[in-house]
Design a protein around this motif. Structure first.
Motif, PDB file in Angstrom:
ATOM      1  N   VAL A 105      11.377   7.105  -0.513  1.00  0.00           N
ATOM      2  CA  VAL A 105      10.139   7.127   0.266  1.00  0.00           C
ATOM      3  C   VAL A 105       9.050   7.758  -0.600  1.00  0.00           C
ATOM      4  N   VAL A 106       8.004   6.985  -0.905  1.00  0.00           N
ATOM      5  CA  VAL A 106       6.923   7.487  -1.755  1.00  0.00           C
ATOM      6  C   VAL A 106       5.730   7.960  -0.938  1.00  0.00           C
ATOM      7  N   GLN A 107       5.707   7.625   0.344  1.00  0.00           N
ATOM      8  CA  GLN A 107       4.687   8.140   1.255  1.00  0.00           C
ATOM      9  C   GLN A 107       5.354   8.405   2.594  1.00  0.00           C
ATOM     10  N   LYS A 108       5.391   9.652   3.001  1.00  0.00           N
ATOM     11  CA  LYS A 108       6.071  10.044   4.220  1.00  0.00           C
ATOM     12  C   LYS A 108       5.419   9.406   5.448  1.00  0.00           C
ATOM     13  N   PRO A 109       6.142   9.401   6.574  1.00  0.00           N
ATOM     14  CA  PRO A 109       5.596   8.768   7.776  1.00  0.00           C
ATOM     15  C   PRO A 109       4.222   9.305   8.165  1.00  0.00           C
ATOM     16  N   LYS A 110       3.356   8.374   8.517  1.00  0.00           N
ATOM     17  CA  LYS A 110       2.011   8.690   8.983  1.00  0.00           C
ATOM     18  C   LYS A 110       1.726   7.862  10.240  1.00  0.00           C
ATOM     19  N   PRO A 111       0.763   8.305  11.043  1.00  0.00           N
ATOM     20  CA  PRO A 111       0.419   7.516  12.232  1.00  0.00           C
ATOM     21  C   PRO A 111      -0.044   6.116  11.850  1.00  0.00           C
ATOM     22  N   LEU A 112       0.340   5.150  12.639  1.00  0.00           N
ATOM     23  CA  LEU A 112      -0.042   3.764  12.402  1.00  0.00           C
ATOM     24  C   LEU A 112      -1.550   3.589  12.491  1.00  0.00           C
ATOM     25  N   SER A 113      -2.207   4.466  13.212  1.00  0.00           N
ATOM     26  CA  SER A 113      -3.666   4.390  13.341  1.00  0.00           C
ATOM     27  C   SER A 113      -4.377   4.597  12.013  1.00  0.00           C
ATOM     28  N   GLU A 114      -3.667   5.119  10.997  1.00  0.00           N
ATOM     29  CA  GLU A 114      -4.264   5.349   9.681  1.00  0.00           C
ATOM     30  C   GLU A 114      -4.067   4.175   8.735  1.00  0.00           C
ATOM     31  N   TRP A 115      -3.422   3.121   9.209  1.00  0.00           N
ATOM     32  CA  TRP A 115      -3.147   1.962   8.349  1.00  0.00           C
ATOM     33  C   TRP A 115      -3.886   0.723   8.848  1.00  0.00           C
ATOM     34  N   GLY A 116      -4.461  -0.011   7.932  1.00  0.00           N
ATOM     35  CA  GLY A 116      -4.985  -1.330   8.228  1.00  0.00           C
ATOM     36  C   GLY A 116      -6.199  -1.387   9.130  1.00  0.00           C
ATOM     37  N   GLY A 117      -6.836  -0.243   9.391  1.00  0.00           N
ATOM     38  CA  GLY A 117      -7.940  -0.238  10.342  1.00  0.00           C
ATOM     39  C   GLY A 117      -7.483  -0.372  11.778  1.00  0.00           C
ATOM     40  N   LYS A 129      -3.887  -8.567  -0.951  1.00  0.00           N
ATOM     41  CA  LYS A 129      -4.446  -7.396  -0.300  1.00  0.00           C
ATOM     42  C   LYS A 129      -4.853  -7.691   1.143  1.00  0.00           C
ATOM     43  N   GLU A 130      -4.594  -8.920   1.600  1.00  0.00           N
ATOM     44  CA  GLU A 130      -4.944  -9.304   2.968  1.00  0.00           C
ATOM     45  C   GLU A 130      -3.676  -9.513   3.790  1.00  0.00           C
ATOM     46  N   THR A 138      -9.502  -2.923   0.334  1.00  0.00           N
ATOM     47  CA  THR A 138     -10.490  -3.078  -0.732  1.00  0.00           C
ATOM     48  C   THR A 138     -10.175  -2.233  -1.957  1.00  0.00           C
ATOM     49  N   GLY A 139      -9.203  -1.341  -1.822  1.00  0.00           N
ATOM     50  CA  GLY A 139      -8.927  -0.368  -2.875  1.00  0.00           C
ATOM     51  C   GLY A 139      -9.336   1.017  -2.461  1.00  0.00           C
ATOM     52  N   TRP A 178      -9.878  -0.040   4.528  1.00  0.00           N
ATOM     53  CA  TRP A 178      -9.407  -1.243   5.201  1.00  0.00           C
ATOM     54  C   TRP A 178     -10.582  -1.898   5.927  1.00  0.00           C
ATOM     55  N   LEU A 179     -10.636  -3.222   5.836  1.00  0.00           N
ATOM     56  CA  LEU A 179     -11.652  -3.991   6.527  1.00  0.00           C
ATOM     57  C   LEU A 179     -10.976  -5.009   7.428  1.00  0.00           C
ATOM     58  N   VAL A 180     -11.237  -4.932   8.721  1.00  0.00           N
ATOM     59  CA  VAL A 180     -10.695  -5.895   9.667  1.00  0.00           C
ATOM     60  C   VAL A 180     -11.650  -7.082   9.742  1.00  0.00           C
ATOM     61  N   LYS A 181     -11.108  -8.286   9.560  1.00  0.00           N
ATOM     62  CA  LYS A 181     -11.952  -9.488   9.545  1.00  0.00           C
ATOM     63  C   LYS A 181     -12.032 -10.118  10.930  1.00  0.00           C
TER      64      LYS A 181
END
Length: 328
Positions: free
Chosen positions: A271-283, A305-306, A321-322, A325-328
């Motif tokens: 595991v290279v990044q421990k569990p985080k809230p899903l609200s912090e991923w992907g917008g 990246k999409e 974007t690097g 996160w941008l939601v289309k």
């Protein structure tokens, strides 16, 4: 532009996506707009706010003396509205009967996504006890064309119980992870178990367990996932991270983590990044139903990246974007 007046609400303070600010509001008006310019017009036309205007990730909330004006930005200037869309918008049925897919559950929920080994744009989609095959095309506003009618999962031979028979070891597929060093190899997750399989390139994609006769293993045997805090006792979705075939995002409930799987026979992982809230991923933090849990995530073949994120009867498109996160 549309305006909807709702009934009186009690005191409350919440965030975006149709919530309320302030404690003495007597009325609420929800105005759905498609561009930032529309939002500015609405706010400038409203009475002088008695409270500060609050911007919450795509939703601008302004409390006036007697009403709450809630302006939802569903797009950016010059672009179409974005955000959650119904699953029916995903498919171009390509002269196939859409009622077949509705009956099989594909317009109600996508449980898992599995990329075909020999095609950059082919994916199996799983819903309940059925699966289908789609090809990503982006034609006519749809993201994928259906190329195979729904089939019962019981026909997927490697998912049956050891020793033959017609009963399924996995009656429903929760997630699929493609091996980092072999595009024909996959781990298939169902409930609290997983199973390694291989699928041959070329139609009809004959498949088998690896090694021969392997049985489903409890997820507790996958130590890097079961030893996290909180532990991932069930996997809801898996997708590759952009620009690194050895790293994956793994989703469980309202949490996600980043996993690195090494090449080689044993496929050691960490595991290279421990569990985080899903609200912090992907917008996803802007969409409560998505940040509470996702059903599947599909990495777009031509734009790594999409991602297409599935939750219930809806999906969203999001890209990294690097830096954000941008939601289309």
């Amino acid at each position: 532009m549309s305006r909807r007046r709702t009934a009186r609400r009690p005191e409350t303070t919440q965030g975006a996506d149709g919530n309320y600010v302030g404690g003495d509001l007597r009325q609420e008006f929800t105005i759905n707009v498609g561009t930032a310019a529309d939002a500015k017009k609405v706010l400038s036309a409203s009475r002088t706010p008695s409270r500060r205007t609050v911007l919450l990730g795509g939703a601008t909330l302004a409390a006036t003396a007697g009403a709450l004006v809630a302006v939802r930005l569903t797009g950016t200037d010059g672009k179409k509205a974005h955000g959650p869309r119904p699953l029916s918008d995903l498919f171009a049925f390509n002269h196939r009967d859409p009622h077949l897919f509705e009956k099989a559950g594909f317009t109600k929920g996508i449980d898992a996504v599995m990329k075909t080994p020999d095609g950059e744009d082919g994916y199996w989609l799983f819903s309940g006890r059925n699966y289908t095959l789609v090809q990503v095309t982006r034609k006519e506003g749809n993201l994928a064309e259906v190329v195979k009618n729904p089939r019962p999962l019981i026909e997927w031979s490697s998912l049956r119980t050891v020793g033959g028979g017609s009963s399924l070891a996995f009656k429903k597929i929760d997630a699929v992870m493609q091996w980092p060093d072999d595009r024909n190899g996959y781990w298939v997750f169902s409930g609290s178990h997983f199973l390694p399989i291989k699928v041959a390139s070329g139609w009809p994609h004959m498949d088998t367990r690896i090694p021969e006769g392997a049985k489903p293993s409890p997820l507790s045997d996958w130590s890097s996932l079961s030893s996290t805090t909180p532990s991932f006792k069930k996997i809801d979705a898996v997708t590759r991270a952009p620009n690194d075939d050895n790293e994956y995002w793994v989703f469980s409930g309202s949490q996600h983590l980043r996993l690195r799987v090494n090449d080689g026979k044993n496929h050691d992982d960490i595991v290279v990044q421990k569990p985080k809230p899903l609200s912090e991923w992907g917008g996803l933090g802007h969409y409560p139903s998505f940040s509470a849990g996702v059903d599947a995530v599909m990495q777009m073949p031509d734009t790594p990246k999409e991602y297409i994120v599935f939750s219930g009867r809806q999906f969203i498109r999001t890209s990294w974007t690097g830096s954000e996160w941008l939601v289309k």
